[in-house]
Design an enzyme around this catalytic site. Structure first.
Site, PDB file in Angstrom:
ATOM      1  N   SER A 160      53.425 -43.547  48.364  1.00 56.46           N
ATOM      2  CA  SER A 160      52.429 -43.886  47.351  1.00 56.46           C
ATOM      3  C   SER A 160      53.058 -44.499  46.105  1.00 56.46           C
ATOM      4  O   SER A 160      53.645 -45.564  46.163  1.00 56.46           O
ATOM      5  CB  SER A 160      51.608 -42.630  47.019  1.00 56.46           C
ATOM      6  OG  SER A 160      50.504 -42.937  46.214  1.00 56.46           O
ATOM      7  N   ASP A 201      50.695 -47.895  47.746  1.00 59.36           N
ATOM      8  CA  ASP A 201      49.970 -47.883  49.020  1.00 59.36           C
ATOM      9  C   ASP A 201      48.517 -48.306  48.871  1.00 59.36           C
ATOM     10  O   ASP A 201      47.738 -48.209  49.813  1.00 59.36           O
ATOM     11  CB  ASP A 201      50.079 -46.524  49.708  1.00 59.36           C
ATOM     12  CG  ASP A 201      49.316 -45.419  48.999  1.00 59.36           C
ATOM     13  OD1 ASP A 201      49.177 -45.502  47.765  1.00 59.36           O
ATOM     14  OD2 ASP A 201      48.883 -44.465  49.667  1.00 59.36           O
ATOM     15  N   ASP A 239      48.619 -49.178  43.179  1.00 56.78           N
ATOM     16  CA  ASP A 239      49.900 -48.510  43.384  1.00 56.78           C
ATOM     17  C   ASP A 239      50.489 -48.946  44.717  1.00 56.78           C
ATOM     18  O   ASP A 239      49.951 -49.820  45.402  1.00 56.78           O
ATOM     19  CB  ASP A 239      49.750 -46.987  43.289  1.00 56.78           C
ATOM     20  CG  ASP A 239      48.958 -46.395  44.441  1.00 56.78           C
ATOM     21  OD1 ASP A 239      48.228 -47.152  45.110  1.00 56.78           O
ATOM     22  OD2 ASP A 239      49.055 -45.175  44.678  1.00 56.78           O
ATOM     23  N   ASP A 267      45.892 -47.144  47.281  1.00 56.98           N
ATOM     24  CA  ASP A 267      44.746 -46.223  47.229  1.00 56.98           C
ATOM     25  C   ASP A 267      44.394 -45.819  45.801  1.00 56.98           C
ATOM     26  O   ASP A 267      43.485 -45.031  45.571  1.00 56.98           O
ATOM     27  CB  ASP A 267      44.986 -44.981  48.095  1.00 56.98           C
ATOM     28  CG  ASP A 267      46.068 -44.056  47.559  1.00 56.98           C
ATOM     29  OD1 ASP A 267      46.789 -44.443  46.609  1.00 56.98           O
ATOM     30  OD2 ASP A 267      46.217 -42.933  48.101  1.00 56.98           O
TER      31      ASP A 267
END
Length: 458
Positions: A106, A249, A247, A251
């Site tokens: 992440s 990833d 960010d 999400d």
């Protein structure tokens, strides 16, 4: 099972420094076998698992290791390559796969990596399933291994990005476009580096890209949702209408208005909740937020007649609360926004499209949409810690908390907690005066640093 093995899964999957426990190739192979074992245990037969990743260099080896473990147990794997986490959730549902796996840490730096697992419905797996996976890994008991002719095949899904792009665009009203909007977009050199620009450009926006050139070692490096100063400056420089920072990833989202001011997850939640309520599309006239949500935002939502349910920090907790109370909108100050009408997890691109839609439909700027939201002064400091000793066992820290609460009285609050994904202790103080909350937060942070710390993170 040892205490360490019980802690394999954190608040958002498994995460750690690549090539160090627990994020090793060896463990990834075992995890692949364990996921397969759980699937066979729950429903014997043929199974299919989707595997995606972000842009970290270590993603290649973890992808290969997971696929090896899964296919050795007879599972067919569908490899997506770099794609946002919400893309994995979507593709898992679209392909009617039995599970989805995202390889990502992440917002963490490139040297970390992680593994998130999704159910066939696209939701992050439950604690019960995580514990069963850990049991299998600990015991090395994955059930019956298939004969050589029954091992699984590995297929690469070449149009995964394209499918997710079309899905994201479909959440925007048919017939409407973003024509005339100038958008500064920062993809953090992460999983959305191709997908996000394509979505906004195909909807006719003018897109100025930052953080769209991943090298494998520059993900989240002074860019993306954790470093919105990049798009703050760029929005002013390019005279853009809006800035969007994702960010690593994809999400999580932080936005910037045309004046260069940050619009965080709290404010995005407020904008979208207000819009859905006006259209009678907000289930139960309620939303789910977290203990970090600004008090001023809570007051604003209350003034609109919207009930706010408070969950623990973490999109998983937000989602659980949403499902329990049949809410279709929830979010975190950090930028995880969940629109259950569209996707089963936080989705930065879809969230951005909803805000842009509201701007266009209301003929408003982003600053117009947030003009009535008066946030309470809030200070947030992150302290790097060597280990996560229970905070209630530290007398000096507890004394400092009592002193701060006494200083704030009924006009403020303090929250001290460990991050669920990093060795960080987060200090949050909220009150009536900015200089007071800054000073009190610094006092607590210094004490935590002296007791546990490896330095305060600016």
């Amino acid at each position: 099972m040892t205490r360490e093995e019980k802690q394999l899964f954190g608040t958002d999957g498994i995460r750690g420094r690549a090539n160090y426990e627990p994020m090793t190739v060896e463990l990834s192979v075992l995890l692949g076998k364990a996921v397969a074992g759980v699937l066979q245990e729950r429903k014997p037969g043929k199974h299919r698992v989707v595997v995606g990743k972000d842009t970290r260099l270590s993603g290649y080896m973890f992808e290969n290791a997971l696929v090896a473990g899964l296919t050795s147990m007879g599972i067919e794997t569908l490899v997506l390559g770099p794609i946002p986490t919400p893309g994995v959730a979507f593709i898992t549902r679209a392909y009617r796969a039995d599970a989805g796996i995202m390889i990502s840490a992440s917002h963490n730096p490139y040297w970390d990596n992680g593994i998130k697992i999704f159910s066939s419905e696209g939701f992050k797996i439950s604690d019960v399933i995580e514990r069963r996976i850990e049991q299998m890994v600990a015991c090395r008991d994955f059930g019956n291994f298939p004969e050589d002719y029954a091992v699984g095949k590995n297929k690469r899904v070449v149009d995964a990005m394209g499918r997710y792009i079309e899905f994201a665009k479909a959440t925007f009203p048919k017939g409407r476009t973003l024509k005339g909007l100038k958008i500064v977009l920062d993809c953090a050199h992460g999983a959305a580096y191709k997908v996000a620009p394509s979505v906004f450009e195909e909807l006719d926006a003018e897109v100025i890209c930052y953080g769209c050139e991943p090298t494998g070692s520059n993900i989240n490096d002074n860019c993306g949702a954790l470093f919105p100063s990049v798009i703050q400056k760029a929005v002013i420089e390019h005279k853009a209408d809006v800035g969007i920072a994702l960010d690593g990833d994809g999400d999580r989202i932080i936005m910037v208005n045309e004046k260069g001011h940050i619009v965080d997850g709290d404010m995005i939640l407020s904008i979208c909740a207000s819009d859905l309520k006006k259209k009678a599309l907000l289930n139960g006239n309620r939303v789910v937020a977290t203990v970090m949500t600004n008090f001023g935002v809570l007051k604003y939502l209350e003034s609109l007649g919207i009930e706010t349910l408070i969950s623990s920090v973490g999109d998983r907790h937000v989602l659980q609360n949403m499902l329990e109370h049949e809410a279709n909108l929830g979010g975190e100050q950090s930028g995880h926004m969940i629109f259950l009408d569209y996707n089963t997890t936080g989705d930065g691109i879809v969230s951005a499209l909803q805000v842009l839609r509201i701007m266009i439909e209301s003929e408003s700027t982003l600053s117009d949409l947030t003009s009535l939201i008066v946030k309470s002064p809030q200070a947030l400091i992150n302290v790097s810690v060597k280990e996560k000793i229970p905070l209630d066992t530290l007398p000096i820290v507890q004394e400092a908390l009592r002193d701060v609460r006494s200083s704030l009285g009924d006009s403020g609050r303090v929250l001290l907690r460990y991050s669920g994904t990093e060795n960080i202790c987060r200090v949050m103080v909220e009150g009536l005066k900015k200089h007071q909350v800054d000073s009190l937060a610094k006092t607590i942070a210094d004490i935590v640093d002296s007791e546990l710390g490896a330095g305060i993170i600016e």
